[in-house]
Structure formats: C-alpha cells, structure tokens
Enzyme design. Sequence first.
Site, mmCIF file in Angstrom:
data_model
loop_
_atom_site.group_PDB
_atom_site.id
_atom_site.type_symbol
_atom_site.label_atom_id
_atom_site.label_comp_id
_atom_site.label_asym_id
_atom_site.label_seq_id
_atom_site.Cartn_x
_atom_site.Cartn_y
_atom_site.Cartn_z
ATOM 1 N N ASN A 78 0.789 -1.267 -0.100
ATOM 2 C CA ASN A 78 -0.086 -0.017 0.040
ATOM 3 C C ASN A 78 1.053 1.144 0.065
ATOM 4 O O ASN A 78 1.545 1.598 0.866
ATOM 5 C CB ASN A 78 -0.949 -0.201 1.315
ATOM 6 C CG ASN A 78 -1.742 1.148 1.385
ATOM 7 O OD1 ASN A 78 -1.641 2.114 0.610
ATOM 8 N ND2 ASN A 78 -2.775 0.991 2.223
ATOM 9 N N ARG A 130 -2.322 -2.284 -3.563
ATOM 10 C CA ARG A 130 -3.550 -1.396 -3.141
ATOM 11 C C ARG A 130 -3.591 -0.167 -4.130
ATOM 12 O O ARG A 130 -2.704 0.890 -3.935
ATOM 13 C CB ARG A 130 -3.481 -0.846 -1.697
ATOM 14 C CG ARG A 130 -4.902 -0.125 -1.531
ATOM 15 C CD ARG A 130 -5.094 0.588 -0.135
ATOM 16 N NE ARG A 130 -6.018 1.090 0.083
ATOM 17 C CZ ARG A 130 -6.651 2.000 0.950
ATOM 18 N NH1 ARG A 130 -5.749 2.221 1.929
ATOM 19 N NH2 ARG A 130 -7.692 2.540 1.066
ATOM 20 N N HIS A 144 -12.877 3.081 -0.430
ATOM 21 C CA HIS A 144 -12.953 2.196 0.740
ATOM 22 C C HIS A 144 -13.442 0.799 0.215
ATOM 23 O O HIS A 144 -13.964 -0.025 0.983
ATOM 24 C CB HIS A 144 -13.613 2.519 2.046
ATOM 25 C CG HIS A 144 -13.156 3.915 2.686
ATOM 26 N ND1 HIS A 144 -13.837 4.812 3.401
ATOM 27 C CD2 HIS A 144 -11.490 4.200 2.888
ATOM 28 C CE1 HIS A 144 -13.268 5.590 3.945
ATOM 29 N NE2 HIS A 144 -11.736 5.478 3.665
ATOM 30 N N ARG A 169 -11.935 16.045 6.833
ATOM 31 C CA ARG A 169 -12.720 16.605 5.698
ATOM 32 C C ARG A 169 -14.166 16.904 5.897
ATOM 33 O O ARG A 169 -14.658 16.205 6.829
ATOM 34 C CB ARG A 169 -12.829 15.276 4.670
ATOM 35 C CG ARG A 169 -11.517 15.070 3.942
ATOM 36 C CD ARG A 169 -11.467 14.055 3.026
ATOM 37 N NE ARG A 169 -10.102 13.146 3.422
ATOM 38 C CZ ARG A 169 -10.264 11.822 3.038
ATOM 39 N NH1 ARG A 169 -11.148 11.443 2.750
ATOM 40 N NH2 ARG A 169 -9.192 11.045 3.337
ATOM 41 N N GLU A 204 -8.345 -5.160 4.888
ATOM 42 C CA GLU A 204 -8.263 -4.654 3.617
ATOM 43 C C GLU A 204 -6.847 -5.453 3.009
ATOM 44 O O GLU A 204 -6.894 -6.072 1.848
ATOM 45 C CB GLU A 204 -7.951 -3.161 3.394
ATOM 46 C CG GLU A 204 -9.080 -2.376 3.704
ATOM 47 C CD GLU A 204 -8.863 -0.914 3.949
ATOM 48 O OE1 GLU A 204 -9.028 -0.098 3.156
ATOM 49 O OE2 GLU A 204 -8.329 -0.547 4.910
#
Length: 399
Positions: free
Chosen positions: A7, A91, A180, A241, A386
């Site tokens: 990743n 990823r 996601h 955010r 993940e």
Amino acid sequence: MNVLVINCGSSSLKFQLIDAESENLIAKGLCERIGIEGSKLVYSPTGGEKIVIQEDMPDHTKAVQMVLDALTNSEYGVVKSLDEINAVGHRLVHGGEKFACSTIITDDVIEAIKECSDLAPLHNPANLIGIDACRKLMPNVPMAGIFDTAFHQTMPEEAYLYGIPYEYYEKYGVRRYGFHGTSHMYVSQRAAEMLGKKPEECKVIVCHLGNGASVSAVKNGKSVDTSMGMTPIEGLIMGTRCGDLDPGIIEYIAHKENKSIDDIMKILNKESGVLGLSGGLSSDFRDLEDEFAKEGDIVGRRALKTFSYKVAKYVGAYMTAMNGCDAICFTAGVGENGPIIRNFVCDYLGYMGVELDQELNNKRGLDLIISTNESGPKIMVIPTNEELMIARDTYALVK
Ligand code: AMP
C-alpha cells in the site's frame, strides 16, 4: 502461496506478507518518510520482536529493497529467499470506470491507471511508483492491482450521477465512484458469514468510520450506493474533511475571506471535519472523547454528535435504497473502537428496531454482534482487513 501486499503513498509504504492459503500473516511493516530526511522501516515478523531500521530512503525503490532485505534477512527474516514471495498485490486508489474488479498488472493496465490519475492526482501517481519499484526488483513475480473504487462500480446510474449537466459525465467522467471498496467488500462478506448466509442473500450497511469515513449499502453482495463521491471529500463528516456541503458555501467563504478555490479546498480537506467542528481541538476521536468526558464539555459533544447524526442519516437513506437491511456493521479506527459513537448512531435507529446491548457495545474484540437478540437489523463490529482482501484477490488471479 505467499502474497506481498503493498500500500504505497507518496512518502510511505505499508506492507504485509500473507500466506494466501492459510490466510496467516507472516510479517508486516511500514516505511516512513520516503524521500524525506529521517526515513525508517518498522518491521514486525509475526511472533517476533518489532525491528526499527533507520536508513536513508531517497525513493520507493530503496524502500521496497529494504522491505525485501528485511523479509529475507538471515536473523529476523521470514523467508529464505525472494523465491518464496510468489505474488504482489498492490492497493490502488482510483480505477475510474475502467476497473470493476481486481486485475493482473500489465503495461496496458499501468497506462489505464495513469489515465485515471486526473481523478486522484495525489494517490494514483504514488501507487504507480510502488508498482514500478516492485517491477524493478521482482521482474518475474506476478502482480495484481486491487482498486478502492472497483467494488462500487455496481452502483446503478441513479446512485452515481450528480444533478449537473450530463455532458460533464460524458466528457470528464464526473460521477460518484466511492472509495474504501476493499473494506466495504471484506466487512459485508464477513457480516453475511456471521448471519449464516451467503453474501447474495443479504442486505448489509457498512459504516467505515476512520480518519476517512464512508457508509455503503451492499445488497446481495454488491455495492448499490456509498457516501463518498467523485473524490473522497463527499459524504460523512470526517477527521479533517467536511463531507457533504452546499456548493454555495465555497463561493461565499471565498468572497468573505478573499480566498482562491485552491485555498478553500485545502480548508475543506485539511481543516474541516471534526477538527474544524471542535474549533481546531483535534481530528482524533480519542481526544474528542476525552473532552466529551469532562464536565461542562461543549466542544467534544458538538463534534461527536454532529458526526454521528450524519452517519445515522446515511444509514436511514440506505435502508430506503435497499428496502431494509439485515445488518449494520461498524469498522475502521472509530467504528471498531468507539462505543460512544456507536451509541450515538444507534440512538437514532430505534424506529427500525435497532437495540444495542450496552455490555457488548463496551467489549473489544473480533467480529462481535453488539445488538440484543430482539434487535431488528443486527449491529456488528467487524475489524476491517483490507490487506487480507487484497491477498485473496491476488491469489485468485495468480493461482
Ligand atoms: P483509521 O483511519 O481507520 O486508521 O482510524 C483512525 C482514527 O480512529 C483515529 O483518528 C482515531 O480518531 C480513531 N481511533 C483509534 N482508536 C480509537 C479508540 N480507542 N477510541 C476512539 N477512536 C479511536
């Protein structure tokens, strides 16, 4: 088959080596400050001591080299040679409409990922650097790309279109993509298992609540809606955010504060969310919970309540999108570890028969059902994985 999961960010690289048949983790680690002074590799072989190696990493090739050296080290390594790394799973963030599932990485695929870079200018180039570094050092090892957006490519048109001139979708691909995806897929599949059903037989709402946060509606194993949009700023209020916003606010603040669109976007991405709501106190939910625990607190409550209300609104919306649901799952840093947030969210959901078991809600652990036996939809806490999902997809493609 051992799969190395990578990743890669612009200055970091996380990795896990996973035995894809037994699904056991063999080793994991993180390279930090790549290209910046003070870089280091933190390496943790399963069952062994954590090792920190401080060494200059001018680029990602050096970082990957250090990871491979650590994995094959005669003292603390976990494999004898690189021959025991059979595949690499990367990823990848944005696959646009080009990738609806994971894929073997070829020159054509790399070109297609480059073409999606406009949609994720910070992430896709960093992901490509990781692919390039691995290809240089392991030219004969098969590699797969697993996209954050792919799982949501099953969303119907009514869920992914914005109410703006259609030509922007046709010309520039302006639509909702969602992110996601690997996490939403993993958690929804695990939820089906916990319900004793096949993914094709159930409706699951997944609340991935971390520093970045999104909710998804997964019907019969397929994503039918999700809260993030063309970029990861849409949807829930997040750590920094803003989430959903009246676009008129951008113009209004720009005029009031004499700022450019770039300035405003920076504020909406980096200085908003619970950080902004808490008056700059923290984007970390642990700090906000500590504040909330203090007598007379206003700030922590404001941030946590506003965040939770938005999550509950999305859950309600997705009940409508799927005409009901069997399970609502909490995952990621806050979802897995935050009983207060889970309580706040579930407080709004009584009308649909949700009933939390307070004792279970305060438990920590793996894959728990935290609702009462009587609860309508089951409430679950499922730690996301993940990396395992990436290893599974890579194994499926390569074997
Ligand atoms: P993630 O992006 O999934 O790694 O989640 C990171 C966020 O999880 C952090 O910013 C924290 O706010 C939150 N988090 C981690 N541990 C806890 C905890 N024990 N209680 C509440 N929030 C937590």
